[in-house]
Design an enzyme around this catalytic site. Structure first.
Site, mmCIF file in Angstrom:
data_model
loop_
_atom_site.group_PDB
_atom_site.id
_atom_site.type_symbol
_atom_site.label_atom_id
_atom_site.label_comp_id
_atom_site.label_asym_id
_atom_site.label_seq_id
_atom_site.Cartn_x
_atom_site.Cartn_y
_atom_site.Cartn_z
ATOM 1 N N HIS A 1 5.099 24.117 -32.084
ATOM 2 C CA HIS A 1 4.093 25.155 -32.233
ATOM 3 C C HIS A 1 4.635 26.469 -31.658
ATOM 4 C CE1 HIS A 1 2.935 23.367 -28.166
ATOM 5 N NE2 HIS A 1 3.225 24.608 -27.883
HETATM 6 P P1 TYD Z 1 0.004 19.193 -27.123
HETATM 7 O O1 TYD Z 1 -0.279 20.641 -27.396
HETATM 8 O O2 TYD Z 1 0.036 18.256 -28.288
HETATM 9 O O3 TYD Z 1 1.373 19.069 -26.350
HETATM 10 P P2 TYD Z 1 2.783 19.604 -26.881
HETATM 11 O O4 TYD Z 1 3.192 20.656 -25.914
HETATM 12 O O5 TYD Z 1 3.709 18.476 -26.949
HETATM 13 O O6 TYD Z 1 2.521 20.211 -28.236
HETATM 14 O O7 TYD Z 1 -1.046 18.714 -26.044
HETATM 15 C C1 TYD Z 1 -1.453 17.372 -25.955
HETATM 16 C C2 TYD Z 1 -2.933 17.352 -25.643
HETATM 17 O O8 TYD Z 1 -3.176 17.906 -24.364
HETATM 18 C C3 TYD Z 1 -3.741 18.141 -26.650
HETATM 19 O O9 TYD Z 1 -4.933 17.410 -26.889
HETATM 20 C C4 TYD Z 1 -4.093 19.416 -25.909
HETATM 21 C C5 TYD Z 1 -4.118 18.959 -24.468
HETATM 22 N N1 TYD Z 1 -3.743 20.001 -23.494
HETATM 23 C C6 TYD Z 1 -4.691 20.450 -22.608
HETATM 24 O O10 TYD Z 1 -5.863 20.020 -22.605
HETATM 25 N N2 TYD Z 1 -4.336 21.392 -21.682
HETATM 26 C C7 TYD Z 1 -3.072 21.871 -21.634
HETATM 27 O O11 TYD Z 1 -2.779 22.738 -20.759
HETATM 28 C C8 TYD Z 1 -2.100 21.409 -22.580
HETATM 29 C C9 TYD Z 1 -0.693 21.959 -22.571
HETATM 30 C C10 TYD Z 1 -2.478 20.471 -23.487
#
Ligand code: TYD
Length: 136
Positions: A48
């Site tokens: 992303h």
């Molecule tokens: P995600 O964005 O998929 O992680 P990556 O960095 O690998 O893309 O995040 C995983 C899950 O955690 C998603 O449901 C969003 C949640 N999340 C939070 O609630 N707070 C945060 O600060 C972060 C980074 C993720």
């Protein structure tokens, strides 16, 4: 597209310590911290970009690779050193991969979690950066 930050380790005969202060060691106010661990082999995380968020990634244990893409060029950085922070600004598509079993990836972020400022679709990301929404 990114900056490598170098932190100062304070070591004595008991071990080592690295302090990180907002606006001194990282170029923003730190509003959020999160860390990734127990990442399964062959998993690719991230995939992303952010419209506004600034982050610093620090691999405090183990290692991993970060692929950075500003829409025009791609680079891969390997993180394995606790003294090094990888600053990623807005509008950089990033993917984290090749985590080792023991990797702990610490992330310092400039804002609270806000799903609305994520771009999670690569084609949309390319359109967004190519429509001059960004400065690198
Ligand atoms: P995600 O964005 O998929 O992680 P990556 O960095 O690998 O893309 O995040 C995983 C899950 O955690 C998603 O449901 C969003 C949640 N999340 C939070 O609630 N707070 C945060 O600060 C972060 C980074 C993720």
């Amino acid at each position: 597209m990114y900056k490598i930050l170098s932190f100062t380790s304070i070591a004595d005969n008991r071990g080592a310590l690295i302090p990180i202060e907002q606006l001194k060691d990282v170029p923003f106010d730190i509003k959020r911290i999160y860390y990734m661990f127990d990442t399964k082999l062959d998993v690719v995380r991230g995939k992303h970009s952010h419209k506004y968020l600034e982050q610093v990634l620090i691999c405090v244990n183990g290692s991993c690779k970060i692929m950075l893409d500003d829409g025009y060029k791609k680079e891969i950085i390997k993180l394995y050193d606790k003294n090094i922070g990888l600053y990623i600004g807005p509008n950089v598509w990033h993917e984290m991969f090749e985590f080792t079993k023991d990797t702990v990836l610490l992330v310092l972020a400039s804002d609270y979690y806000n799903e609305a400022e994520y771009i999670r679709n690569y084609e949309k990301f390319l359109k967004y950066v190519k429509n001059n929404k960004t400065v690198f």
